[in-house]
Design a protein around this motif. Structure first.
Motif, PDB file in Angstrom:
ATOM      1  N   GLY A 148       0.809  -1.410  -0.073  1.00  0.00           N
ATOM      2  CA  GLY A 148       0.006   0.046  -0.216  1.00  0.00           C
ATOM      3  C   GLY A 148       0.874   1.427   0.307  1.00  0.00           C
ATOM      4  N   VAL A 149       2.082   1.310  -0.216  1.00  0.00           N
ATOM      5  CA  VAL A 149       2.730   2.384  -0.383  1.00  0.00           C
ATOM      6  C   VAL A 149       2.731   3.050  -1.743  1.00  0.00           C
ATOM      7  N   THR A 150       2.287   4.203  -1.839  1.00  0.00           N
ATOM      8  CA  THR A 150       2.009   4.634  -2.867  1.00  0.00           C
ATOM      9  C   THR A 150       2.392   5.356  -3.378  1.00  0.00           C
ATOM     10  N   ARG A 151       3.443   6.340  -2.551  1.00  0.00           N
ATOM     11  CA  ARG A 151       4.422   7.619  -2.746  1.00  0.00           C
ATOM     12  C   ARG A 151       5.295   7.124  -1.464  1.00  0.00           C
ATOM     13  N   LEU A 152       6.440   7.934  -2.659  1.00  0.00           N
ATOM     14  CA  LEU A 152       8.179   7.780  -1.569  1.00  0.00           C
ATOM     15  C   LEU A 152       8.881   9.087  -1.608  1.00  0.00           C
ATOM     16  N   VAL A 153      10.105   9.562  -0.676  1.00  0.00           N
ATOM     17  CA  VAL A 153      10.040  10.257  -0.526  1.00  0.00           C
ATOM     18  C   VAL A 153      11.568  10.327  -0.617  1.00  0.00           C
ATOM     19  N   HIS A 154      12.608  10.506  -1.798  1.00  0.00           N
ATOM     20  CA  HIS A 154      13.439  10.028  -1.662  1.00  0.00           C
ATOM     21  C   HIS A 154      14.552  11.204  -1.122  1.00  0.00           C
ATOM     22  N   SER A 155      15.352  10.957   0.063  1.00  0.00           N
ATOM     23  CA  SER A 155      16.689  11.997   0.204  1.00  0.00           C
ATOM     24  C   SER A 155      17.305  11.693  -0.098  1.00  0.00           C
ATOM     25  N   CYS A 156      18.320  12.739   0.117  1.00  0.00           N
ATOM     26  CA  CYS A 156      19.866  12.677  -0.744  1.00  0.00           C
ATOM     27  C   CYS A 156      20.473  13.696   0.231  1.00  0.00           C
ATOM     28  N   VAL A 157      22.043  12.385   0.360  1.00  0.00           N
ATOM     29  CA  VAL A 157      22.415  12.871   1.857  1.00  0.00           C
ATOM     30  C   VAL A 157      24.252  13.900   0.633  1.00  0.00           C
ATOM     31  N   SER A 158      23.980  13.908  -0.693  1.00  0.00           N
ATOM     32  CA  SER A 158      25.257  14.833  -1.094  1.00  0.00           C
ATOM     33  C   SER A 158      24.234  15.054  -2.379  1.00  0.00           C
ATOM     34  N   PRO A 159      24.453  16.282  -3.170  1.00  0.00           N
ATOM     35  CA  PRO A 159      24.373  16.784  -4.785  1.00  0.00           C
ATOM     36  C   PRO A 159      24.886  15.765  -5.532  1.00  0.00           C
ATOM     37  N   ASP A 160      25.361  14.782  -4.991  1.00  0.00           N
ATOM     38  CA  ASP A 160      26.840  14.402  -6.278  1.00  0.00           C
ATOM     39  C   ASP A 160      25.733  12.930  -6.513  1.00  0.00           C
ATOM     40  N   GLU A 161      24.964  13.139  -5.898  1.00  0.00           N
ATOM     41  CA  GLU A 161      23.234  11.792  -5.744  1.00  0.00           C
ATOM     42  C   GLU A 161      22.680  12.831  -6.511  1.00  0.00           C
TER      43      GLU A 161
END
Length: 263
Positions: free
Chosen positions: A30-43
């Protein structure tokens, strides 16, 4: 029932071989949305490619407080300029971060504070929320937020205390500052007594759930690689602690995620 995992790192190598299967599992739960975090702008390019592949993924851009550059050379304002440019380059960017303070593993306190303040100001200038990492640094995190808010009281910082592990007093500090509070698999650990009490006091319109995968898999998956499907176990525990039905908790946290991140 729908859930939003508000903090993932599925670009990490842990997922390079089976990301499609991982996605199948999060959809089944039932996971319909994810927020992807970022540890460096290189990602940024990696995360953007994942969002291209999976339309339910929105994402952030920022610099983690434990980034090695802060230890070696301090905060470089050019990194801040890059974060701002990248955040403006794609409408799927819904937050700045993760940023914040981590005094548990690092001695680079001054550089961390400088980087944190810069990213808070960037978030305000772009009208974006911030994803805040705070470990062994609640007092200073609060002070920095108060200082930045005082610079422009008409535009207080919006954001989330991610993977929150603070006690009820600290939790109330950040609720009073207008922050959302996000609980991870740590809340399922039986010895996390202060955190259990914190989960009971967060207002229903400020509570979020996350995995912070691939880290901190919840009970009953503890010790394994964490993944977005397991946010269901986090939600189950938080619902139990708050004395509400899972469907109620899912509805509240989903609505809150959509509100904070403008999903």
């Amino acid at each position: 029932m729908q859930l939003v995992d508000t903090h993932v790192h599925i670009n990490f190598k842990d997922f390079h071989t089976d990301l499609n299967e991982v996605r199948d599992r999060w959809l089944r739960n039932g996971v319909t949305r994810l927020v992807h975090s970022c540890v460096s702008p290189d990602e940024f390019d990696q995360i953007q490619a994942i969002a291209n592949q999976f339309p339910e993924v929105s994402f952030a851009v920022g610099l983690h407080p434990l980034d090695k550059t802060l230890n070696t050379s301090g905060w470089n304002p050019e990194i801040g300029d890059r974060i701002q440019a990248l955040a403006s380059s794609d409408q799927r960017v819904v937050a700045i971060g993760e940023t914040g303070l981590d005094f548990f593993k690092s001695d680079s306190k001054n550089a961390q504070i400088e980087a944190f303040k810069s990213q808070l100001r960037t978030a305000r200038s772009l009208n974006l929320p911030v994803i805040i990492h705070s470990r062994e640094a609640a007092v200073t995190t609060r002070q920095v937020l108060q200082e930045i808010n005082a610079e422009d009281p008409q535009k207080p910082i919006r954001g989330v205390m991610h993977c929150w592990a603070g006690n009820p007093e600290e939790t109330q500090w950040f609720v009073d500052l207008g922050m959302y509070i996000s609980f991870s698999g740590v809340v399922t650990f039986k010895n996390a007594h202060d955190l259990h009490e914190s989960a009971k006091i967060v207002p229903s319109d400020r509570i979020l759930v996350e995995t912070d995968c691939p880290f901190l898999a919840p009970v009953p998956k503890r010790g394994k690689r964490n993944e977005p499907a397991y946010v269901l176990h986090v939600a189950e525990t938080v619902a139990q602690l708050r004395g509400v039905e899972l469907t109620t908790l899912a509805s509240e946290t989903t609505s809150n995620a959509y509100q904070l991140f403008s999903l």
